[in-house]
Design an enzyme around this catalytic site. Structure first.
Site, PDB file in Angstrom:
ATOM      1  N   PRO B 166       0.821  -1.219   0.000  1.00  0.00           N
ATOM      2  CA  PRO B 166       0.000   0.000   0.000  1.00  0.00           C
ATOM      3  C   PRO B 166       0.855   1.270   0.000  1.00  0.00           C
ATOM      4  CG  PRO B 166      -0.856  -1.574   1.589  1.00  0.00           C
ATOM      5  CD  PRO B 166       0.408  -2.164   1.064  1.00  0.00           C
ATOM      6  N   ASN B 277      12.278  -6.882 -15.971  1.00  0.00           N
ATOM      7  CA  ASN B 277      12.672  -6.687 -17.378  1.00  0.00           C
ATOM      8  C   ASN B 277      11.829  -7.577 -18.279  1.00  0.00           C
ATOM      9  OD1 ASN B 277      14.714  -4.871 -16.878  1.00  0.00           O
ATOM     10  ND2 ASN B 277      16.245  -6.467 -16.579  1.00  0.00           N
ATOM     11  N   GLU B 401       3.952  -2.614 -13.536  1.00  0.00           N
ATOM     12  CA  GLU B 401       5.304  -2.925 -13.989  1.00  0.00           C
ATOM     13  C   GLU B 401       6.127  -1.665 -14.190  1.00  0.00           C
ATOM     14  OE1 GLU B 401       6.494  -6.184 -15.038  1.00  0.00           O
ATOM     15  OE2 GLU B 401       4.664  -7.350 -15.048  1.00  0.00           O
TER      16      GLU B 401
END
Lengths: 249, 469
Positions: B166, B277, B401
């Site tokens: 969070p 990656n 991401e």
């Protein structure tokens, strides 16, 4: 042995060549004939049940036919034979020529069973299986929707116009696969990689002593006629007189 | 004007393609109706084309028919994913000795791109699962690999990746979940947020703090479901990605054996970054698949819908728009594939390229899907039409991401090694004079200058100042 054919991808717009001698095939995606996929699946299933020792896939055509052989190898076939036919010979290659090639190969490979798709969905000939059987003088189980190998022969359930017909034929034999014979499997990633190592032999029709000259000449290829507008009529009498005028009745 | 020429040529090609006719078999796949200029099999080897074929077939037959249902009913399609795993999609870049398929990052990108045309949300989850399996395979010792990888590759068990909290999203290194060593166990306390698959999955790859503040104090632990002290929050209600449940993962004095630690203490952040990656390429690939499917849907709609007396496909603006969408799709695809190759080869610029790919491709593909929805008019807003699901599902790809962090990494790479990424393309061209490589060069050159112009001018200068001071 199972025979596959590659055909033009069905959802692309097919265009007739300007000289009306055929359809444009350059640069158009080709795929394995769906009935042939079913045939390969059946052959692989028989091998998995240990009823057959080896599955050999055959394709006749130019260099790109090797792609369809690779797909079949990835489904589980053991090795492939690519009969190289290109250029003018390929354009006139029809069921008669292909069945001569298959007959020659069957004798050479000492095949016990030949499985083909019932028809190719580009020309819809539905002749290759039957002609191959005739040339080899082997029994044929065509439009097969169920195949079971038994001690004294092969039991084939055929889909015919009247329903289902069950026949028993002796081996060696020719079978052609119909839609409901099986559902072709997906190739798995490991099998696709293993397929790279499987052998594809290159053979020329001349090596098999096959004469490829066609007995048929395509005179003209045309697109289906454009849909014409219809017309509404008020009464049945009108309809009949219009039909008579148009020479339909 | 030079621009109009190529656009109108592509547009003309687009308008001659007919729509999908009724299919003879349910097995006929979308790939057979592919428009040649955006054909995703350009430049691939025969073997890669085979992988792609299988993935497209699977997507069209096993995923696409259920995509809307899974979204509406929020179903986690366990059986379908297990079928995918049987084909080798459970551990695509995991080594074969523990059940993986041992393929390259480029092969993986191609596969996820194809699967995504069937259902973005499910494919995105499969890619997260793959990343977890890879982490255990690459950083785990033999006991850990043999214990976890075979079940993950067959999807007998499912995995989740727990990094975000969070209080730490982009600022991942500031995570607070603590792991105190007590004898041969770590005691975990803390909570993770937005965990894909959380609650329904069996294996959790958790980044936690075993040492000092900052990245060097982070370690990676594998926590199994059913461990006392492991619980889950409520299932989140999301705009998209509804075929995978998202929950908070809560640790309350959760005891995890030290033997479940991947790598050394303090190696966790390094593992996380390396994992991201590949994760970025995978997410970008999922966006590509959605964009590809959306372009085809838009094309089909333009051919059917008539306004002002003719098909929308005759409207020049829409033709140009579709051509533009197709162009951006192909450009995005090239970037993702180059980044995948760079990662596979451990190229020094791999991190920057993966970041660039994720940044550019998720944005462009969202725009393509959004544009496709727009072209559908009011129908595009109805849930009966698939295009809205593609838009909703890939919106989150621009968020997760790494968003802000990316810019830093990319900017750092650009300022340090200006031409390195461009050299990459030239080195990779082999003896064959591959025209696609040449066009990749050209497109990457123009992409690079576009990125530099746009971002450096608008956003980066302020960040530059911050970074330099």
């Amino acid at each position: 042995m199972s025979k596959k054919k590659s055909f033009l991808a069905i959802e692309l717009q097919i265009r007739v060549k300007p000289d009306h001698s055929g359809v444009v095939t350059d640069g158009v995606k080709h795929s394995m004939n769906p009935f042939c996929e079913i045939a390969v699946e059946e052959a692989v299933k028989l091998k998995e049940k240990k009823l057959m020792k080896e599955v050999v896939v055959v394709s006749c055509g130019p260099q790109q036919s090797q792609e369809t052989i690779r797909t079949a190898l990835a489904m589980g076939a053991d090795r492939g034979i690519h009969v190289e036919v290109s250029g003018k010979d390929y354009e006139t290659l029809g069921p008669l020529q292909v069945s001569k090639i298959l007959a020659a190969l069957a004798k050479k490979e000492d095949a016990q069973l030949i499985i083909l798709g019932k028809q190719a969905i580009d020309d819809d000939c539905n002749q290759t299986g039957q002609m191959t059987a005739a040339l080899l003088d082997w029994p044929q189980g065509t439009f097969a929707s169920e195949v079971s190998l038994e001690k004294d022969g092969i039991k084939v359930v055929r889909e015919i116009d009247g329903g289902l017909e069950t026949i028993k034929i002796s081996t060696p034999a020719v079978l052609t696969a119909d839609l409901r014979l099986n559902t072709p499997r997906y190739a798995t990633l490991p099998n696709i990689m293993k397929a790279k190592k499987k052998k594809i032999a290159n053979v020329k029709p001349a090596d098999l002593g096959v004469d490829l000259t066609s007995r048929l000449e395509v005179l003209r290829v045309d697109e289906p006629p454009q849909r014409q507008a219809g017309m509404k009529v008020e009464t049945v009498d009108d309809l009949v007189s219009k039909l008579k005028d148009a020479g339909k009745v | 004007m030079a621009v109009v020429g190529p656009l109108s040529r592509i547009a003309r090609i687009g308008s001659t393609f007919c729509r999908n006719n009724s299919l003879i078999f349910s097995r006929s796949s979308q790939r057979r109706g592919i428009v040649s200029c955006i054909d995703p099999s350009h430049g691939l080897t025969d073997e890669q084309k085979e992988f792609q074929k299988v993935a497209f077939d699977f997507a069209a037959n096993e995923m696409a028919p259920h995509m809307a249902d899974w979204d509406q009913k929020e179903i986690f399609p366990v059986e379908t994913m297990r079928k995918a795993a049987q084909l080798g999609f459970g551990g695509i870049y995991v080594q074969p000795d523990v059940g993986g398929s041992g393929l390259s990052r480029l092969d993986t990108s191609i596969i996820f791109e194809a699967l995504s045309t069937g259902c973005v949300s499910t494919t995105a989850y499969i890619s997260i699962h793959n990343m977890c399996a890879w982490m255990i395979d690459t950083f785990g010792n033999n006991e850990q690999r043999e214990k976890f990888c075979p079940d993950l590759c067959s999807m007998e068990k499912f995995a989740s990746y727990c990094l975000t909290e969070p209080g730490s999203g982009s600022d991942a290194a500031s995570l607070l979940t603590s792991a105190q060593k007590k004898g041969d166990h770590y005691i975990l306390n803390g909570s993770k947020a937005f965990i894909s698959g959380g609650g329904d999955t069996d294996v959790y790859v958790v980044m936690c703090r075993t040492g000092v503040k900052g990245p060097k104090g982070i370690s990676c632990l594998v926590v199994e479901k059913g461990t006392p002290g492991l619980s889950f929050g409520k299932k989140e209600k999301k705009v998209g990605w509804n075929s995978q449940p998202t929950r908070a993962v809560i640790f309350e004095d959760c005891e995890v054996p030290v033997t479940n630690r991947l790598g050394e203490e303090g190696q966790g952040f390094n593992i996380a970054m390396k994992g991201l990656n590949g994760g970025r390429i995978n997410i970008a690939s999922c966006s590509l698949g959605a964009a590809h499917a959306s372009v085809l849907l838009a094309r089909d709609h333009l051919l059917v819908r008539k306004q002002f007396g003719e098909a929308l496909a005759n409207n020049q603006y829409l033709q140009f728009k579709l051509a533009e969408m197709a162009t951006k799709l192909v450009a995005s695809r090239l970037l993702v594939r180059e980044a995948a190759k760079a990662l596979q080869e451990n190229h020094p610029d791999a991190v920057s390229l993966c970041s660039m790919a994720k940044l550019f491709v998720t944005d462009e593909c969202f725009n393509i899907c959004n544009q496709a929805l727009q072209m559908h008019g009011g129908y595009g807003y109805l849930k009966d039409y698939a295009v809205q699901q593609f838009v909703r599902d890939i919106r989150v790809h621009q968020i997760l991401e790494g968003q802000f962090v990316l810019l830093f990494v990319k900017m750092t790479a650009i300022s340090r090694t200006k031409t390195a990424s461009l050299d990459l393309c030239r080195n990779q061209r082999g003896d064959e004079d591959d025209h696609l490589q040449k066009s990749a060069d050209g497109i990457l050159m123009s992409l690079f200058s576009w990125i530099t112009r746009t971002f450096l001018q608008h956003h980066m200068w302020s960040l530059c100042v911050y970074w330099l001071t």
